[in-house]
Design an enzyme around this catalytic site. Structure first.
Site, PDB file in Angstrom:
ATOM      1  CG  HIS A  46     -37.453   7.386 -28.930  1.00  0.00           C
ATOM      2  ND1 HIS A  46     -36.544   6.579 -29.583  1.00  0.00           N
ATOM      3  CD2 HIS A  46     -37.028   8.657 -29.136  1.00  0.00           C
ATOM      4  CE1 HIS A  46     -35.622   7.320 -30.159  1.00  0.00           C
ATOM      5  NE2 HIS A  46     -35.887   8.584 -29.888  1.00  0.00           N
ATOM      6  CD  GLU A  48     -39.899   2.369 -29.162  1.00  0.00           C
ATOM      7  OE1 GLU A  48     -39.348   1.775 -30.115  1.00  0.00           O
ATOM      8  OE2 GLU A  48     -39.971   3.618 -29.105  1.00  0.00           O
ATOM      9  CB  CYS A  76     -33.692   3.364 -31.553  1.00  0.00           C
ATOM     10  SG  CYS A  76     -33.993   4.097 -29.923  1.00  0.00           S
ATOM     11  CB  CYS A  79     -36.350   2.044 -27.461  1.00  0.00           C
ATOM     12  SG  CYS A  79     -36.885   3.777 -27.590  1.00  0.00           S
TER      13      CYS A  79
END
Length: 144
Positions: A46, A48, A76, A79
């Protein structure tokens, strides 16, 4: 956040969900990333996580205190956990994620879960309309 939006555009250009992230300390970028799980065959890639990895390499430390993470979509749970473990001070996100957001939309891991040994300040809504429109356009195109 504008730079994070440009990174989200880069993700969209790679046919990834358009999310971008920038990690800042003292007004300087120390890490950046965009969604890449499809291209890297990595469910953890992701935006992040990519930004945290880049900053960790640069700083030669997995802990990144005194930093602010700007991200175009509410983090999420995965993360959020990485953000807590990295000791990020603050997260500023654009669009809320009503399906899996972990900063108050669905889960409340940032900032209010008192079970963690580190608290992260979280603020949403900065350039939310622009980020939301980019996401809506991406998914509209995919459905066609």
């Amino acid at each position: 956040m504008r730079h994070a939006l440009s990174l989200a555009g880069r993700a969209a250009g790679e046919d990834e969900v358009p999310v971008g992230a920038v990690l800042v300390r003292d007004d300087g970028i120390i890490g950046e990333g965009w969604n890449r799980p499809i291209g890297l065959h990595d469910p953890s890639a992701h935006a992040e996580i990519q930004a945290l990895r880049a900053a960790g390499e640069r700083e030669r430390n997995y802990r990144l205190p005194g930093t602010t993470l700007y991200v175009t979509l509410e983090p999420c749970p995965m993360c959020a956990g990485a953000i807590v473990h990295a000791r990020i001070a603050r997260v500023v996100f654009a669009a809320s994620d009503p399906r899996g957001g972990a900063a108050g939309s669905v889960f409340d891991l940032l900032p209010s879960d008192v079970r963690f040994n580190h608290r992260v300040e979280a603020t949403g809504g900065l350039l939310a309309d622009e980020a939301g429109e980019m996401l809506r356009e991406f998914f509209r195109d995919r459905r066609r």
